[in-house]
Design a protein around this motif. Sequence first.
Motif, PDB file in Angstrom:
ATOM      1  N   ASP A 105      31.882 -22.908  -7.059  1.00  0.00           N
ATOM      2  CA  ASP A 105      30.902 -23.063  -8.139  1.00  0.00           C
ATOM      3  C   ASP A 105      30.373 -21.687  -8.510  1.00  0.00           C
ATOM      4  OD1 ASP A 105      30.894 -25.886  -8.303  1.00  0.00           O
ATOM      5  OD2 ASP A 105      29.556 -26.006  -6.572  1.00  0.00           O
ATOM      6  N   PRO A 106      29.988 -21.495  -9.774  1.00  0.00           N
ATOM      7  CA  PRO A 106      29.331 -20.236 -10.138  1.00  0.00           C
ATOM      8  C   PRO A 106      28.023 -20.080  -9.360  1.00  0.00           C
ATOM      9  CG  PRO A 106      29.822 -21.559 -12.090  1.00  0.00           C
ATOM     10  CD  PRO A 106      30.115 -22.410 -10.901  1.00  0.00           C
ATOM     11  N   ASP A 107      27.569 -18.863  -9.215  1.00  0.00           N
ATOM     12  CA  ASP A 107      26.291 -18.588  -8.549  1.00  0.00           C
ATOM     13  C   ASP A 107      25.169 -19.221  -9.380  1.00  0.00           C
ATOM     14  OD1 ASP A 107      23.949 -17.541  -7.471  1.00  0.00           O
ATOM     15  OD2 ASP A 107      24.789 -15.548  -7.188  1.00  0.00           O
ATOM     16  N   PRO A 108      24.436 -20.185  -8.827  1.00  0.00           N
ATOM     17  CA  PRO A 108      23.380 -20.840  -9.604  1.00  0.00           C
ATOM     18  C   PRO A 108      22.184 -19.926  -9.882  1.00  0.00           C
ATOM     19  CG  PRO A 108      23.319 -21.606  -7.339  1.00  0.00           C
ATOM     20  CD  PRO A 108      24.527 -20.718  -7.460  1.00  0.00           C
ATOM     21  N   ASP A 109      22.080 -18.833  -9.151  1.00  0.00           N
ATOM     22  CA  ASP A 109      20.954 -17.911  -9.317  1.00  0.00           C
ATOM     23  C   ASP A 109      21.295 -16.682 -10.150  1.00  0.00           C
ATOM     24  OD1 ASP A 109      19.171 -19.450  -7.741  1.00  0.00           O
ATOM     25  OD2 ASP A 109      20.187 -18.711  -5.939  1.00  0.00           O
ATOM     26  N   ALA A 110      22.502 -16.635 -10.714  1.00  0.00           N
ATOM     27  CA  ALA A 110      22.916 -15.500 -11.537  1.00  0.00           C
ATOM     28  C   ALA A 110      23.663 -16.033 -12.754  1.00  0.00           C
ATOM     29  CB  ALA A 110      23.798 -14.554 -10.731  1.00  0.00           C
ATOM     30  N   ILE A 111      23.088 -15.823 -13.924  1.00  0.00           N
ATOM     31  CA  ILE A 111      23.632 -16.429 -15.140  1.00  0.00           C
ATOM     32  C   ILE A 111      23.790 -15.390 -16.239  1.00  0.00           C
ATOM     33  CG2 ILE A 111      23.210 -18.130 -16.963  1.00  0.00           C
ATOM     34  CD1 ILE A 111      21.577 -19.680 -14.788  1.00  0.00           C
ATOM     35  N   LEU A 112      24.999 -15.348 -16.780  1.00  0.00           N
ATOM     36  CA  LEU A 112      25.265 -14.572 -17.983  1.00  0.00           C
ATOM     37  C   LEU A 112      25.155 -15.546 -19.144  1.00  0.00           C
ATOM     38  CD1 LEU A 112      26.149 -11.845 -19.193  1.00  0.00           C
ATOM     39  CD2 LEU A 112      28.510 -12.621 -18.948  1.00  0.00           C
ATOM     40  N   GLU A 113      24.165 -15.332 -19.990  1.00  0.00           N
ATOM     41  CA  GLU A 113      23.908 -16.259 -21.089  1.00  0.00           C
ATOM     42  C   GLU A 113      24.986 -16.136 -22.166  1.00  0.00           C
ATOM     43  OE1 GLU A 113      19.887 -15.003 -21.814  1.00  0.00           O
ATOM     44  OE2 GLU A 113      19.092 -16.477 -20.406  1.00  0.00           O
ATOM     45  N   ALA A 114      25.006 -17.096 -23.094  1.00  0.00           N
ATOM     46  CA  ALA A 114      26.050 -17.187 -24.116  1.00  0.00           C
ATOM     47  C   ALA A 114      26.223 -15.880 -24.894  1.00  0.00           C
ATOM     48  CB  ALA A 114      25.758 -18.342 -25.066  1.00  0.00           C
ATOM     49  N   LYS A 115      25.136 -15.235 -25.269  1.00  0.00           N
ATOM     50  CA  LYS A 115      25.219 -13.967 -26.006  1.00  0.00           C
ATOM     51  C   LYS A 115      25.937 -12.916 -25.163  1.00  0.00           C
ATOM     52  CE  LYS A 115      23.957 -10.946 -29.201  1.00  0.00           C
ATOM     53  NZ  LYS A 115      24.737 -10.780 -30.388  1.00  0.00           N
ATOM     54  N   GLY A 116      25.657 -12.884 -23.868  1.00  0.00           N
ATOM     55  CA  GLY A 116      26.323 -11.943 -22.974  1.00  0.00           C
ATOM     56  C   GLY A 116      27.808 -12.219 -22.856  1.00  0.00           C
ATOM     57  N   VAL A 117      28.176 -13.496 -22.828  1.00  0.00           N
ATOM     58  CA  VAL A 117      29.594 -13.855 -22.768  1.00  0.00           C
ATOM     59  C   VAL A 117      30.299 -13.400 -24.038  1.00  0.00           C
ATOM     60  CG1 VAL A 117      31.254 -15.761 -22.613  1.00  0.00           C
ATOM     61  CG2 VAL A 117      29.208 -15.783 -21.180  1.00  0.00           C
ATOM     62  N   GLN A 118      29.647 -13.559 -25.190  1.00  0.00           N
ATOM     63  CA  GLN A 118      30.237 -13.102 -26.454  1.00  0.00           C
ATOM     64  C   GLN A 118      30.441 -11.592 -26.450  1.00  0.00           C
ATOM     65  OE1 GLN A 118      27.449 -14.601 -29.350  1.00  0.00           O
ATOM     66  NE2 GLN A 118      28.600 -16.490 -29.635  1.00  0.00           N
ATOM     67  N   ILE A 119      29.468 -10.855 -25.956  1.00  0.00           N
ATOM     68  CA  ILE A 119      29.597  -9.397 -25.874  1.00  0.00           C
ATOM     69  C   ILE A 119      30.734  -9.036 -24.928  1.00  0.00           C
ATOM     70  CG2 ILE A 119      28.453  -7.271 -25.111  1.00  0.00           C
ATOM     71  CD1 ILE A 119      25.788  -8.601 -26.075  1.00  0.00           C
ATOM     72  N   LEU A 120      30.813  -9.706 -23.789  1.00  0.00           N
ATOM     73  CA  LEU A 120      31.881  -9.470 -22.826  1.00  0.00           C
ATOM     74  C   LEU A 120      33.243  -9.718 -23.458  1.00  0.00           C
ATOM     75  CD1 LEU A 120      32.828  -8.943 -19.869  1.00  0.00           C
ATOM     76  CD2 LEU A 120      32.556 -11.408 -19.485  1.00  0.00           C
ATOM     77  N   GLN A 121      33.400 -10.828 -24.166  1.00  0.00           N
ATOM     78  CA  GLN A 121      34.668 -11.151 -24.821  1.00  0.00           C
ATOM     79  C   GLN A 121      35.060 -10.075 -25.834  1.00  0.00           C
ATOM     80  OE1 GLN A 121      33.564 -14.984 -26.366  1.00  0.00           O
ATOM     81  NE2 GLN A 121      34.563 -16.086 -24.676  1.00  0.00           N
ATOM     82  N   GLY A 122      34.088  -9.649 -26.636  1.00  0.00           N
ATOM     83  CA  GLY A 122      34.366  -8.613 -27.629  1.00  0.00           C
ATOM     84  C   GLY A 122      34.769  -7.300 -26.978  1.00  0.00           C
ATOM     85  N   TRP A 123      34.102  -6.960 -25.883  1.00  0.00           N
ATOM     86  CA  TRP A 123      34.411  -5.723 -25.163  1.00  0.00           C
ATOM     87  C   TRP A 123      35.809  -5.778 -24.562  1.00  0.00           C
ATOM     88  CZ3 TRP A 123      34.420  -4.830 -19.619  1.00  0.00           C
ATOM     89  CH2 TRP A 123      34.486  -3.483 -19.260  1.00  0.00           C
ATOM     90  N   LEU A 124      36.140  -6.915 -23.947  1.00  0.00           N
ATOM     91  CA  LEU A 124      37.475  -7.054 -23.365  1.00  0.00           C
ATOM     92  C   LEU A 124      38.554  -6.949 -24.441  1.00  0.00           C
ATOM     93  CD1 LEU A 124      36.728  -9.993 -20.908  1.00  0.00           C
ATOM     94  CD2 LEU A 124      37.275  -7.635 -20.256  1.00  0.00           C
ATOM     95  N   ALA A 125      38.344  -7.584 -25.579  1.00  0.00           N
ATOM     96  CA  ALA A 125      39.326  -7.551 -26.657  1.00  0.00           C
ATOM     97  C   ALA A 125      39.443  -6.160 -27.268  1.00  0.00           C
ATOM     98  CB  ALA A 125      38.957  -8.571 -27.735  1.00  0.00           C
ATOM     99  N   ALA A 126      38.325  -5.472 -27.436  1.00  0.00           N
ATOM    100  CA  ALA A 126      38.320  -4.157 -28.073  1.00  0.00           C
ATOM    101  C   ALA A 126      39.089  -3.122 -27.251  1.00  0.00           C
ATOM    102  CB  ALA A 126      36.888  -3.680 -28.301  1.00  0.00           C
ATOM    103  N   ARG A 127      39.154  -3.325 -25.968  1.00  0.00           N
ATOM    104  CA  ARG A 127      39.882  -2.389 -25.103  1.00  0.00           C
ATOM    105  C   ARG A 127      41.342  -2.270 -25.535  1.00  0.00           C
ATOM    106  NH1 ARG A 127      39.759   1.663 -21.449  1.00  0.00           N
ATOM    107  NH2 ARG A 127      41.300   1.422 -19.829  1.00  0.00           N
ATOM    108  N   TYR A 128      41.896  -3.360 -26.051  1.00  0.00           N
ATOM    109  CA  TYR A 128      43.304  -3.373 -26.443  1.00  0.00           C
ATOM    110  C   TYR A 128      43.508  -3.390 -27.954  1.00  0.00           C
ATOM    111  CZ  TYR A 128      43.650  -4.444 -21.555  1.00  0.00           C
ATOM    112  OH  TYR A 128      43.524  -4.381 -20.200  1.00  0.00           O
ATOM    113  N   ASN A 129      42.416  -3.345 -28.711  1.00  0.00           N
ATOM    114  CA  ASN A 129      42.515  -3.405 -30.162  1.00  0.00           C
ATOM    115  C   ASN A 129      41.665  -2.294 -30.774  1.00  0.00           C
ATOM    116  OD1 ASN A 129      43.120  -4.270 -32.730  1.00  0.00           O
ATOM    117  ND2 ASN A 129      41.549  -5.865 -32.747  1.00  0.00           N
TER     118      ASN A 129
END
Length: 139
Positions: free
Chosen positions: A105-129
């Motif tokens: 299970d994910p750590d219940p005491d540590a949460i990356l909120e939806a906005k953070g996930v979007q930033i993470l996705q964009g950062w991961l994609a930008a590395r190769y684009n």
Amino acid sequence: MKLRQGSILPRDICDRLGLSIIGDNSDPVILVISHDCDLVKPQVLEPSVELIHGQIRDELKPGLPYGQSPRMLHLEFVQHDKKKVIELCALNKVNIDKAELLNVDPDPDAILEAKGVQILQGWLAARYNRAAFPDDLNT
């Protein structure tokens, strides 16, 4: 699988997988970066889960939030009801056998909120684009 992209692994799982002793990181944060679709695919099709390990920083450093740098990223997340900052380096990715994480299970005491996930996705994609310029143009 209960994990999703952006899930933060519990510390005991990090310890069990040997991910807590990477570098000089005394307070590691390990994020799942595999896409949600890949996480639910059968292991024969997607045998591993991609993770990235980071460390907690005191504050957001200029130029590192929102994916401005393709090499480093600062993300805010919530740990034990307090806002914190995780520093991620694009080179700190590891692949773990999916079977190791099937009942985690994910750590219940540590949460990356939806906005953070979007930033993470964009950062991961930008590395190769991103634009690549010849050395002559750069000089």
